[in-house]
Design a protein around this motif. Structure first.
Motif, PDB file in Angstrom:
ATOM      1  N   LEU A  91      35.454  38.343  34.221  1.00  0.00           N
ATOM      2  CA  LEU A  91      35.375  38.240  35.674  1.00  0.00           C
ATOM      3  C   LEU A  91      35.612  39.614  36.290  1.00  0.00           C
ATOM      4  CD1 LEU A  91      35.344  36.348  38.219  1.00  0.00           C
ATOM      5  CD2 LEU A  91      37.809  36.163  37.924  1.00  0.00           C
ATOM      6  N   TYR A  92      34.697  40.059  37.127  1.00  0.00           N
ATOM      7  CA  TYR A  92      34.817  41.360  37.789  1.00  0.00           C
ATOM      8  C   TYR A  92      35.117  42.480  36.792  1.00  0.00           C
ATOM      9  CZ  TYR A  92      34.778  38.937  42.256  1.00  0.00           C
ATOM     10  OH  TYR A  92      34.421  38.176  43.339  1.00  0.00           O
ATOM     11  N   GLU A  93      34.326  42.545  35.729  1.00  0.00           N
ATOM     12  CA  GLU A  93      34.424  43.608  34.724  1.00  0.00           C
ATOM     13  C   GLU A  93      35.763  43.632  33.989  1.00  0.00           C
ATOM     14  OE1 GLU A  93      31.660  45.417  34.064  1.00  0.00           O
ATOM     15  OE2 GLU A  93      30.655  44.283  35.637  1.00  0.00           O
ATOM     16  N   THR A  94      36.477  42.502  33.990  1.00  0.00           N
ATOM     17  CA  THR A  94      37.772  42.408  33.323  1.00  0.00           C
ATOM     18  C   THR A  94      37.793  41.166  32.446  1.00  0.00           C
ATOM     19  OG1 THR A  94      38.829  43.487  35.214  1.00  0.00           O
ATOM     20  CG2 THR A  94      40.273  42.294  33.715  1.00  0.00           C
ATOM     21  N   TYR A  95      38.461  41.272  31.293  1.00  0.00           N
ATOM     22  CA  TYR A  95      38.622  40.146  30.373  1.00  0.00           C
ATOM     23  C   TYR A  95      39.989  39.527  30.589  1.00  0.00           C
ATOM     24  CZ  TYR A  95      34.619  42.143  27.962  1.00  0.00           C
ATOM     25  OH  TYR A  95      33.380  42.626  27.656  1.00  0.00           O
ATOM     26  N   TYR A  96      40.020  38.197  30.746  1.00  0.00           N
ATOM     27  CA  TYR A  96      41.256  37.444  30.888  1.00  0.00           C
ATOM     28  C   TYR A  96      41.315  36.430  29.754  1.00  0.00           C
ATOM     29  CZ  TYR A  96      41.114  39.316  35.632  1.00  0.00           C
ATOM     30  OH  TYR A  96      41.053  40.154  36.714  1.00  0.00           O
ATOM     31  N   PRO A  97      42.362  36.445  28.917  1.00  0.00           N
ATOM     32  CA  PRO A  97      42.437  35.461  27.836  1.00  0.00           C
ATOM     33  C   PRO A  97      42.367  34.037  28.383  1.00  0.00           C
ATOM     34  CG  PRO A  97      44.106  37.153  27.570  1.00  0.00           C
ATOM     35  CD  PRO A  97      43.490  37.353  28.925  1.00  0.00           C
ATOM     36  N   LEU A  98      41.622  33.187  27.719  1.00  0.00           N
ATOM     37  CA  LEU A  98      41.480  31.787  28.124  1.00  0.00           C
ATOM     38  C   LEU A  98      42.684  31.027  27.590  1.00  0.00           C
ATOM     39  CD1 LEU A  98      39.771  29.628  29.467  1.00  0.00           C
ATOM     40  CD2 LEU A  98      38.479  29.418  27.367  1.00  0.00           C
ATOM     41  N   THR A  99      43.620  30.702  28.477  1.00  0.00           N
ATOM     42  CA  THR A  99      44.861  30.020  28.099  1.00  0.00           C
ATOM     43  C   THR A  99      45.077  28.799  28.985  1.00  0.00           C
ATOM     44  OG1 THR A  99      46.260  31.227  29.656  1.00  0.00           O
ATOM     45  CG2 THR A  99      45.900  32.244  27.495  1.00  0.00           C
ATOM     46  N   ASN A 100      46.118  28.038  28.655  1.00  0.00           N
ATOM     47  CA  ASN A 100      46.475  26.855  29.437  1.00  0.00           C
ATOM     48  C   ASN A 100      46.931  27.213  30.848  1.00  0.00           C
ATOM     49  OD1 ASN A 100      45.958  25.287  27.212  1.00  0.00           O
ATOM     50  ND2 ASN A 100      48.089  25.204  26.562  1.00  0.00           N
ATOM     51  N   GLU A 101      47.270  28.462  31.081  1.00  0.00           N
ATOM     52  CA  GLU A 101      47.761  28.887  32.387  1.00  0.00           C
ATOM     53  C   GLU A 101      46.638  29.158  33.378  1.00  0.00           C
ATOM     54  OE1 GLU A 101      50.189  32.244  31.537  1.00  0.00           O
ATOM     55  OE2 GLU A 101      51.554  31.080  30.299  1.00  0.00           O
ATOM     56  N   MET A 102      45.410  29.062  32.931  1.00  0.00           N
ATOM     57  CA  MET A 102      44.257  29.376  33.768  1.00  0.00           C
ATOM     58  C   MET A 102      43.571  28.089  34.224  1.00  0.00           C
ATOM     59  SD  MET A 102      41.185  31.892  32.667  1.00  0.00           S
ATOM     60  CE  MET A 102      41.868  33.432  33.212  1.00  0.00           C
ATOM     61  N   ALA A 103      43.272  27.996  35.499  1.00  0.00           N
ATOM     62  CA  ALA A 103      42.527  26.851  36.028  1.00  0.00           C
ATOM     63  C   ALA A 103      41.035  27.149  35.885  1.00  0.00           C
ATOM     64  CB  ALA A 103      42.881  26.606  37.485  1.00  0.00           C
TER      65      ALA A 103
END
Length: 81
Positions: free
Chosen positions: A50-62
């Motif tokens: 998202l927006y040129e950034t990687y965010y780990p897919l975890t339970n904390e993400m909606a």
């Protein structure tokens, strides 16, 4: 990082919808389309790009599979569209 069973069904290339807060104005949130990808730091895990950034897919993400589902949850949590 724990990945829930729900997120185990995602595959690289899937399009998802997430809530994104404006980093400059914290009380502003939007629904944003993002891509599921392999985490470049750990290829055995998935990430959201998202927006040129990687965010780990975890339970904390909606994460929502459809924009309609995201909009419904957004209204429930934030009370505005």
């Amino acid at each position: 990082m724990e990945i829930s069973q729900e997120y185990a069904s995602y595959n690289p290339g899937d399009v998802v919808y997430v809530f994104y807060r404006n980093p400059h104005i914290q009380n502003v949130a939007n629904i944003q389309e993002a891509a599921v990808v392999k985490n470049p730091e750990n290829p055995n895990e998935l990430a959201i790009f998202l927006y040129e950034t990687y965010y780990p897919l975890t339970n904390e993400m909606a994460v929502y599979q459809s924009e309609a589902d995201a909009m419904q949850a957004f209204e429930q949590y934030f009370g505005y569209e």
